[in-house]
Motif scaffolding. Structure first.
Motif, short mmCIF file in Angstrom:
data_model
loop_
_atom_site.label_atom_id
_atom_site.label_comp_id
_atom_site.label_asym_id
_atom_site.label_seq_id
_atom_site.Cartn_x
_atom_site.Cartn_y
_atom_site.Cartn_z
N SER A 53 0.82 -1.22 0.00
CA SER A 53 0.00 0.00 0.00
C SER A 53 0.85 1.26 0.00
O SER A 53 0.31 2.36 -0.05
N GLY A 54 2.16 1.11 0.08
CA GLY A 54 3.04 2.27 0.10
C GLY A 54 3.03 3.02 1.42
O GLY A 54 3.39 4.21 1.47
N GLU A 55 2.63 2.35 2.51
CA GLU A 55 2.56 3.00 3.83
C GLU A 55 3.92 2.88 4.53
O GLU A 55 4.09 2.15 5.50
N THR A 56 4.87 3.65 4.04
CA THR A 56 6.26 3.51 4.49
C THR A 56 6.45 3.75 5.98
O THR A 56 7.10 2.96 6.68
N GLU A 57 5.88 4.84 6.49
CA GLU A 57 6.09 5.18 7.90
C GLU A 57 5.36 4.21 8.83
O GLU A 57 5.91 3.80 9.86
N LYS A 58 4.14 3.84 8.50
CA LYS A 58 3.40 2.88 9.33
C LYS A 58 4.11 1.53 9.34
O LYS A 58 4.17 0.85 10.37
N LEU A 59 4.63 1.14 8.18
CA LEU A 59 5.34 -0.13 8.08
C LEU A 59 6.57 -0.13 8.98
O LEU A 59 6.82 -1.09 9.72
N TYR A 60 7.31 0.96 8.96
CA TYR A 60 8.50 1.05 9.81
C TYR A 60 8.11 0.98 11.28
O TYR A 60 8.76 0.26 12.06
N ARG A 61 7.07 1.69 11.68
CA ARG A 61 6.65 1.68 13.08
C ARG A 61 6.21 0.29 13.53
O ARG A 61 6.40 -0.09 14.68
N LEU A 62 5.60 -0.44 12.62
CA LEU A 62 5.20 -1.81 12.93
C LEU A 62 6.42 -2.70 13.14
O LEU A 62 6.53 -3.42 14.14
N LEU A 63 7.36 -2.64 12.21
CA LEU A 63 8.48 -3.58 12.21
C LEU A 63 9.57 -3.25 13.22
O LEU A 63 10.22 -4.15 13.75
N VAL A 64 9.77 -1.97 13.49
CA VAL A 64 10.86 -1.60 14.39
C VAL A 64 10.62 -2.13 15.81
O VAL A 64 11.55 -2.29 16.61
N GLN A 65 9.36 -2.41 16.12
CA GLN A 65 9.05 -3.03 17.40
C GLN A 65 9.66 -4.43 17.53
O GLN A 65 9.77 -4.97 18.64
#
Length: 256
Positions: A53-65
């Motif tokens: 979906s191109g949700e770069t910032e949300k994806l990072y916040r999900l994975l960095v956890q």
């Protein structure tokens, strides 16, 4: 449809279940923020949906956890996500540098957890190249052999991954057009300095296109550029036209 197509082109399998789980989560929580799931599989499904979906910032916040995870599938996705966030125009120069180094660490950890993971090899090669931009041309050239080895290992593990084949083409193109002063640096670093030709680069770009036709605007661009280097203007025009007509879905597509 475009989102799904883009996801599939980049080798992501997005299940209907993933979409429904994610949409239901948003409805129940009432927030767009995506929180980590207890199951690795669920996190990966959510991550792949966000990537598509191109949700770069949300994806990072999900994975960095999950940066301390022992799962290579999570870690290479975090490496990719960190790099993607670094590439955004809204990311400051300081943040970009930190994210670039972080992405290399995540990719390195993914390899340590699973040496047989093709994506871990691919993203380690990409991230190692990125770090070279901060450490100077000598380091970048010095890492070149290692980078290519990881790309080749990725292809051994997954011969149909078009983006890795494209990346070896980029590697060949870069060495084929390397200026004399960089060749001199390479000669001091290696007993036998790495070399390549535009013909070799062209072969890889065509192999990538055969593996997954029209998968990447940059591959079309480099097919055109390589034919120009080989003084074949007719074929250059063909591929540059395809690159120009490619639907611009990402910032990179627009630049191409």
């Amino acid at each position: 449809t475009q989102v799904l197509r883009k996801s599939l082109q980049r080798g992501i399998v997005l299940s209907t279940g993933s979409f429904l789980i994610y949409e239901a989560h948003k409805l129940i929580s009432g927030f767009a923020e995506v929180h980590a799931s207890f199951k690795v599989e669920d996190v990966i499904e959510q991550a792949d949906y966000l990537y598509g979906s191109g949700e770069t910032e949300k994806l990072y916040r999900l994975l960095v956890q999950h940066k301390n995870s022992d799962d290579a599938e999570l870690l290479w996705r975090l490496a990719r996500s960190s790099r993607d966030l670094a590439q955004l125009g809204t990311t400051s120069a300081e943040e970009k540098k930190q994210l670039t180094y972080d992405s290399l660490e995540y990719a390195k950890k993914a390899l340590e957890k699973n040496e047989s993971n093709f994506a871990a090899h691919k993203w380690y090669g990409i991230c190692l190249s990125d770090v070279g931009d901060y450490e100077g041309i000598k380091t970048k050239i010095g890492n070149a052999i290692v980078i290519k080895e990881h790309f080749q290992r990725a292809i051994e593990l997954n011969p149909k991954d078009a983006t890795t084949i494209h990346l070896i083409g980029i590697w060949c193109y870069s060495f084929a057009e390397m200026p004399w002063y960089q060749r001199k640096i390479a000669a001091t670093l290696f007993a036998t300095p790495p070399t390549s030709t535009f013909q070799e680069a062209l072969r890889y770009f065509h192999m990538a296109e055969e593996a997954d036709p029209n998968f990447y605007s940059k591959n079309l661009l480099f097919l055109g550029k390589t034919y120009l280097k080989l003084n074949n203007k007719k074929m250059a025009l063909l591929w540059l036209s395809k690159a120009k007509e490619y639907p611009a879905q990402t910032e990179e597509d627009k630049q191409v």
